[in-house]
Design a protein around this motif. Structure first.
Motif, mmCIF file in Angstrom:
data_model
loop_
_atom_site.group_PDB
_atom_site.id
_atom_site.type_symbol
_atom_site.label_atom_id
_atom_site.label_comp_id
_atom_site.label_asym_id
_atom_site.label_seq_id
_atom_site.Cartn_x
_atom_site.Cartn_y
_atom_site.Cartn_z
ATOM 1 N N UNK A 180 0.860 -1.186 0.000
ATOM 2 C CA UNK A 180 0.000 0.000 0.000
ATOM 3 C C UNK A 180 0.895 1.234 0.000
ATOM 4 N N UNK A 181 0.332 2.364 -0.381
ATOM 5 C CA UNK A 181 1.073 3.613 -0.384
ATOM 6 C C UNK A 181 1.267 4.089 1.058
ATOM 7 N N UNK A 182 2.450 4.610 1.337
ATOM 8 C CA UNK A 182 2.786 5.068 2.687
ATOM 9 C C UNK A 182 3.266 6.523 2.604
ATOM 10 N N UNK A 183 2.738 7.367 3.489
ATOM 11 C CA UNK A 183 3.246 8.734 3.639
ATOM 12 C C UNK A 183 4.118 8.734 4.882
ATOM 13 N N UNK A 184 5.310 9.321 4.769
ATOM 14 C CA UNK A 184 6.255 9.271 5.883
ATOM 15 C C UNK A 184 7.002 10.591 6.001
ATOM 16 N N UNK A 185 7.643 10.787 7.147
ATOM 17 C CA UNK A 185 8.401 12.007 7.429
ATOM 18 C C UNK A 185 9.649 11.607 8.209
ATOM 19 N N UNK A 186 10.756 12.294 7.926
ATOM 20 C CA UNK A 186 12.004 12.064 8.661
ATOM 21 C C UNK A 186 12.261 13.253 9.573
ATOM 22 N N UNK A 187 12.720 12.961 10.773
ATOM 23 C CA UNK A 187 13.070 13.996 11.741
ATOM 24 C C UNK A 187 14.553 13.820 12.076
#
Length: 190
Positions: A114-121
């Protein structure tokens, strides 16, 4: 002991007004809870705190700094992932001269169908190096969308300010990459 007769009409009126007051207070508290997020963002923007994923102010000008070839700083790269992601730097360490503009690549893979939205900190060690590590371009500035089983290579372009204290010989750049808006079944399993 004398007991005074209670007037049922007065009790109902009191109860009704108390109920209305409680509903108003509950509605105000609920509204305040939603207002906290934009208020927090506005306060952070005004004060400049919690700006880890914004472009470093002055980083563009850092391209034109003098390179301090008289010393070398070791930069270590670390990566952590939360959720259905594999995330790693393509190299674990790099020796640089302060003032040199450098590029390193990170790789992230979505292991789901499935499509995943992610963010890096990002985070830095030692803490005092944070203000001297200037990111010119970074995948952490924006949210990333990864298609099913997609792998992306993402650059970090940075420069270490030559004003870095001389006692700092190693800087660790660490990213935590996490999924945003994980489905409930995935979130419960974590």
């Amino acid at each position: 002991m004398s007991s005074q007769p209670q007037n049922p009409q007065v009790d109902r009126s009191f109860n009704r007004s108390m109920l209305v007051k409680l509903f108003v207070v509950a509605a105000l508290m609920f509204g305040f809870g939603f207002a906290l997020v934009p208020m927090y963002k506005a306060i952070c923007q005004i004060t400049g705190i919690n700006n880890l994923v914004q472009r470093d102010v002055g980083a563009r000008e850092a391209k034109n700094t003098q390179v301090d070839a008289s010393r070398t700083v070791s930069i270590e790269f670390d990566a952590n992932a939360r959720g259905p992601l594999q995330f790693k730097p393509e190299q674990n360490a790099l020796d640089i001269h302060p003032g040199e503009v450098m590029t390193v690549m990170y790789q992230v893979t979505n292991e789901q169908n499935r499509t995943v939205k992610a963010q890096a900190i990002p985070s830095y060690a030692p803490k005092q190096a944070t203000e001297y590590f200037k990111k010119i371009e970074c995948f952490c500035f924006t949210q990333q969308t990864l298609g099913p089983n997609e792998t992306k290579r993402m650059p970090v372009v940075f420069v270490v300010d030559p004003k870095l204290p001389k006692d700092v010989k190693t800087i660790t750049l660490s990213y935590t990459f996490f999924e945003l808006d994980a489905p409930k079944s995935v979130a419960k399993g974590s």
